[in-house]
Design an enzyme around this catalytic site. Structure first.
Site, PDB file in Angstrom:
ATOM      1  N   VAL A   9      52.520  59.925  18.934  1.00 54.97           N
ATOM      2  CA  VAL A   9      52.887  60.420  20.260  1.00 54.97           C
ATOM      3  C   VAL A   9      51.588  60.673  21.010  1.00 54.97           C
ATOM      4  CG1 VAL A   9      55.141  61.398  19.702  1.00 54.97           C
ATOM      5  CG2 VAL A   9      53.085  62.789  19.416  1.00 54.97           C
ATOM      6  N   SER A  10      51.660  60.627  22.338  1.00 54.74           N
ATOM      7  CA  SER A  10      50.455  60.731  23.157  1.00 54.74           C
ATOM      8  C   SER A  10      49.957  62.155  23.336  1.00 54.74           C
ATOM      9  CB  SER A  10      50.697  60.106  24.529  1.00 54.74           C
ATOM     10  OG  SER A  10      51.043  58.754  24.372  1.00 54.74           O
ATOM     11  N   THR A  11      50.856  63.124  23.329  1.00 51.85           N
ATOM     12  CA  THR A  11      50.444  64.507  23.568  1.00 51.85           C
ATOM     13  C   THR A  11      51.036  65.420  22.511  1.00 51.85           C
ATOM     14  OG1 THR A  11      52.336  65.075  24.953  1.00 51.85           O
ATOM     15  CG2 THR A  11      50.419  64.110  26.076  1.00 51.85           C
TER      16      THR A  11
END
Length: 188
Positions: A9-11
């Site tokens: 996931v990016s964050t």
């Protein structure tokens, strides 16, 4: 022959549950988890997963976009896996490079994506050439108006100001002042 999952996931705020659940349902023996943007060059969990894989293993992701930063990066990873005898499965896209049909499908998708990228680049170049033909040029707006350029020329000709002082007066770089001084000379 192990199935190794990779989830990203990016964050920190995003949730990995859907990916990890899908990877567990796909019977992955081990799952590597990453909280990092796909555009980052350093993705330690991906590096660990790639190091963990052995010939005959399969890397499993839920979607291809979780694995690669770009089509080129994705192809590099897939080619590296293929050289090592490691398969790649993307669950949601139904891609499995351990089968001849899966390899064909993956390479067709990669070729189409690369073709699409090349078309975008070509259209951009054509658009820029058409704009130049109409007298437009790229880049930002000039910071120096004709009036400011004349004032800068006058200050320069007085020989009491340095180019840096002139640039500071107009809030531009020395290069901008020099460029306008050269344009002024070439127009004579």
């Amino acid at each position: 022959m192990a199935s190794v999952g990779y989830a990203r996931v990016s964050t920190q705020e995003q949730n990995l549950d859907a990916q990890t659940d899908a990877l567990e349902a796909a019977a992955c023996d081990k799952v590597f988890v990453e909280h990092a943007s796909g555009v980052l060059a350093k993705r330690p969990a991906l590096d660990d997963a790639l190091d963990y894989l052995r010939e005959g293993d399969t890397l499993v992701v839920t979607k291809l976009d979780r694995l690669g930063r770009s089509v080129r990066n994705l192809k590099e990873i897939a080619n590296g896996l293929e050289r090592r005898g490691v398969g790649l499965r993307a669950l949601s896209q139904g891609i499995d490079t351990t089968t001849p049909g899966g390899r064909l499908f993956f390479h067709m998708l990669a070729a189409i994506a690369e073709f699409e990228h090349d078309l975008i680049v070509e259209r951009t170049k054509d658009g820029l050439a058409a704009a130049r033909a109409r007298g437009r040029k790229g880049g930002g707006r000039s910071k120096m108006t004709a009036t400011k350029a004349k004032q800068a020329r006058a200050m320069y000709d007085e020989k009491t100001y340095t180019v840096q002082q002139i640039a500071d007066t107009f809030g531009v770089s020395r290069g901008t002042i020099y460029r306008h001084l050269e344009e002024d000379i070439s127009s004579i």
